[in-house]
Design an enzyme around this catalytic site. Structure first.
Site, PDB file in Angstrom:
ATOM      1  N   GLU A  50      24.779 -39.668  54.168  1.00 32.27           N
ATOM      2  CA  GLU A  50      26.109 -39.756  54.806  1.00 32.27           C
ATOM      3  C   GLU A  50      26.751 -41.104  54.518  1.00 32.27           C
ATOM      4  O   GLU A  50      27.958 -41.196  54.300  1.00 32.27           O
ATOM      5  CB  GLU A  50      26.014 -39.499  56.309  1.00 32.27           C
ATOM      6  CG  GLU A  50      25.373 -38.168  56.705  1.00 32.27           C
ATOM      7  CD  GLU A  50      25.909 -36.952  55.965  1.00 32.27           C
ATOM      8  OE1 GLU A  50      27.085 -36.955  55.573  1.00 32.27           O
ATOM      9  OE2 GLU A  50      25.135 -35.989  55.757  1.00 32.27           O
ATOM     10  N   TYR A  80      24.953 -30.027  45.169  1.00 31.92           N
ATOM     11  CA  TYR A  80      24.122 -31.158  45.610  1.00 31.92           C
ATOM     12  C   TYR A  80      23.085 -31.540  44.550  1.00 31.92           C
ATOM     13  O   TYR A  80      23.147 -32.600  43.943  1.00 31.92           O
ATOM     14  CB  TYR A  80      23.398 -30.793  46.913  1.00 31.92           C
ATOM     15  CG  TYR A  80      24.292 -30.666  48.112  1.00 31.92           C
ATOM     16  CD1 TYR A  80      24.393 -31.694  49.045  1.00 31.92           C
ATOM     17  CD2 TYR A  80      25.044 -29.514  48.336  1.00 31.92           C
ATOM     18  CE1 TYR A  80      25.212 -31.579  50.157  1.00 31.92           C
ATOM     19  CE2 TYR A  80      25.864 -29.389  49.442  1.00 31.92           C
ATOM     20  CZ  TYR A  80      25.948 -30.422  50.353  1.00 31.92           C
ATOM     21  OH  TYR A  80      26.762 -30.308  51.443  1.00 31.92           O
TER      22      TYR A  80
HETATM   23 ZN   LIG Z   1      27.055 -34.613  51.665  1.00 33.70          ZN
END
Ligand SMILES: [Zn+2]
Length: 617
Positions: free
Chosen positions: A309, A394
């Site tokens: 994050e 991702y």
């Molecule tokens: Zn992310």
């Protein structure tokens, strides 16, 4: 793509502001009228579960066609009035129209404006099923005494609590006045004052332009603990100390990322630990990451999520995807950065182990994923952006960057990335823009290396190129050998060195056990290592997946508790899917879901409804 065509693509983008790469998930027309700033003035009404007030939008004409209306995105909003004015002049009534509701996009709000209008005021209230809002009763919080509200705007849910141009291609600054019950604290993805007193009236300013999906608000019984001068943690009082201990390395992480990719540009960096129903691991709301309490393992073993994050403060928030088909620009870069932070703070072995787990998870997902969804620059036309939430953006995205690192060397590639973040800071870009920048700043000088980079194959083809990086970690190889020996009954559970294993080693062990396993093997493991009682959410999840698959019933009670006590989609979806594979399992899934559904976030509900066939019986 030849350089000539890249130049043409850039020209198109600059001239027609998004016409070439139009966002399929927004009604907005920033190519004619663009929202620059949003000033919110709202009441948070917990009794009626409604946010109501006004959004004052500063708008700018971006084309010569001054007859074009302003088009905003909304979902479920009640619009009571729309007015316009010029600068600080008096407001005039505007003609407006709410379009036909679309199941994915919501409703367009079309506002007729004279050419000279600079400001539009929308008076509105949120609807009962606002997809961005979760209203938690006191019972659904950690403290059990006060209610809590939080927003989750990504990907296209900001429109369910603010009328705006809900496309990541439009960046806005914002201010907000938020009124709440007096004993609750409001925090936003904006400037938060750690010393703020609870008054029931809070003001915020986000002075850096962000995409709408990064607008965020939380209101609840929240306390604050500082971690360093510029970092800290917010959480419910019963959670805040545990969170502060778990996140003790946060400042070190920020500094590690700054050293690699340039200064942290957002002033403060705080983390808000969410209630257990939060559907994601974390949400990178700028200046204030929202994080699931499921990462509080007690031993910092799951803080890679925090590194992730934080990394979004560069990849995603500073340089954002312009549309949701460019999502890999946010997430692939962020997973790559996350592992670099983990390597800098916790060492190469830890980062390598995380990379191996990531690659394995990707391989497993690719095995079942339709070919078009295996593409980084995926086509999501006519589908909700959530369909693109797979490991592909991702892990495949991170592998692509890892591959470029391997071709060009770390030092050269780091320099490229720093330049990329500086060049595109506070901008939203498409895959075509990334490609053009890559061609100019990395590929151009060395045609032989450029050929090895295989950029087009990575971006537009399904699966993985044959020479895709294959991460390895010595510790995990040992664990894998143990898993095989144990499954073949060559080693007893008590003889495994599991007490010394890290969470990553346990995860690898559990996902490396060859099928099929007997209940007896599971029982032996459980007796030796008490996996059913694991306090590490990731390890427990991997264990429960095996327990469901092999119907190991001593874990039944814990399974039900895990499915009702937290609402993280990543854990819920595979467990419900595994349960739903047998008729008896499906009955059980429905029985648990009936109880748990009212406590889940709308995002998780939407997913699990489909998995268990809710309402279709
Ligand atoms: Zn992310």
């Amino acid at each position: 793509m030849s350089l000539v065509r890249i130049a043409f693509a850039m020209f198109t983008l600059a001239s027609f502001a998004g016409a070439a790469d139009r966002d399929a998930h927004s009604f907005a027309n920033p190519e004619h009228v663009r929202v620059k700033h949003v000033a919110l003035d709202v009441d948070v009404d917990f009794d009626k579960q409604v946010i109501r007030g006004t959004a004052v939008l500063t708008v700018e004409r971006t084309s010569k066609d001054h007859k074009q209306p302003l088009v905003l995105d909304t979902r479920g909003l009640t619009i009571s009035a729309v007015d316009w004015r010029v600068d600080q002049g008096i407001y005039w009534k505007a003609k407006f129209d709410l379009g036909k509701p679309d199941p994915v996009l919501g409703q367009a709000l079309t506002v007729q404006l004279p050419a000279e209008a600079t400001t539009v005021r929308v008076a509105y209230a949120t609807g009962p099923n606002a997809t961005a809002l979760q209203w938690l009763t006191p019972a659904q919080t950690a403290g059990k005494k006060r209610p809590l509200l939080f927003t989750q705007s990504q990907a296209i849910d900001a429109r369910s609590w603010v009328p705006l141009q809900d496309t990541p291609g439009v960046r806005i600054t914002y201010t907000a006045t938020v009124r709440t019950p007096k004993d609750l604290l409001a925090v936003m993805s904006a400037g938060n004052d750690p010393a703020a007193k609870r008054t029931g009236a809070y003001t915020f300013a986000m002075t850096q332009p962000i995409p709408s999906y990064l607008m965020a608000l939380a209101v609840g019984d929240l306390d604050f603990r500082p971690l360093s001068k510029r970092t800290g943690v917010y959480a419910e009082p019963s959670v805040v100390n545990k969170a502060a201990t778990e996140f003790a390395d946060l400042e070190e992480m920020v500094q590690a990322c700054e050293k690699l990719y340039g200064p942290y540009r957002w002033e403060r960096y705080d983390v808000l630990v969410m209630p257990p129903s939060f559907p994601f691991g974390g949400m990178e709301n700028p200046r204030l990451t929202f994080a699931s309490p499921t990462i509080l393992a007690g031993d910092k073993s799951l803080v890679a999520l925090l590194a992730h994050e934080l990394a979004h403060s560069w990849s995603g928030n500073l340089v954002s995807n312009a549309t949701w088909r460019d999502f890999w620009l946010n997430e692939g870069f962020t997973v790559y950065l996350e592992r670099r932070i983990m390597e800098a703070v916790y060492g190469k072995a830890r980062a390598d182990a995380e990379a191996v787990l990531g690659r394995r998870s990707l391989d497993r997902e690719l095995a079942d994923l339709p070919k078009p969804d295996q593409v980084l620059h995926v086509d999501l036309t006519g589908r909700p952006p959530v369909d693109g939430l797979t490991d592909v953006p991702y892990e495949k995205g991170a592998l692509f960057l890892k591959h470029l690192e391997a071709v060009y060397g770390r030092e050269r590639f780091d320099r490229f990335l720093s330049g990329y973040f500086a060049h595109f800071s506070f901008r939203s870009i498409t895959t075509a823009q990334f490609k053009a920048y890559l061609a100019e700043h990395l590929l151009k000088d060395d045609p032989a290396k450029a050929a090895r980079a295989k950029v087009d194959e990575w971006l537009t083809q399904p699966g993985l190129p044959a020479d895709a990086p294959s991460p390895s970690a010595a510790a995990l190889e040992t664990v894998e050998a143990h898993a095989k020996a144990f499954a073949a009954d060559k080693v007893k559970a008590a003889e495994l060195p599991g007490k010394a294993w890290t969470a990553q080693e346990w995860l690898h062990f559990l996902t490396s056990l060859p099928a099929p396993l007997t209940k007896g093997r599971l029982r032996a493991l459980d007796e030796a290592f008490h996996l059913t009682q694991s306090g590490n959410s990731e390890v427990l999840f991997a264990w429960l997946m095996l327990a469901v698959k092999y119907r190991y019933d001593p874990a039944d009670e814990r399974l039900e508790a895990f499915l009702t006590e937290q609402g993280r989609r990543k854990f819920l979806k595979p467990l419900y899917e595994e349960l739903a594979k047998t008729p008896a399992g499906k009955e059980r899934a429905l029985a648990i879901y009936k109880k748990a559904r009212p406590t889940y976030h709308p995002v998780s509900v939407e997913t699990i409804d489909v998995v268990v066939g809710w309402g279709k019986r």
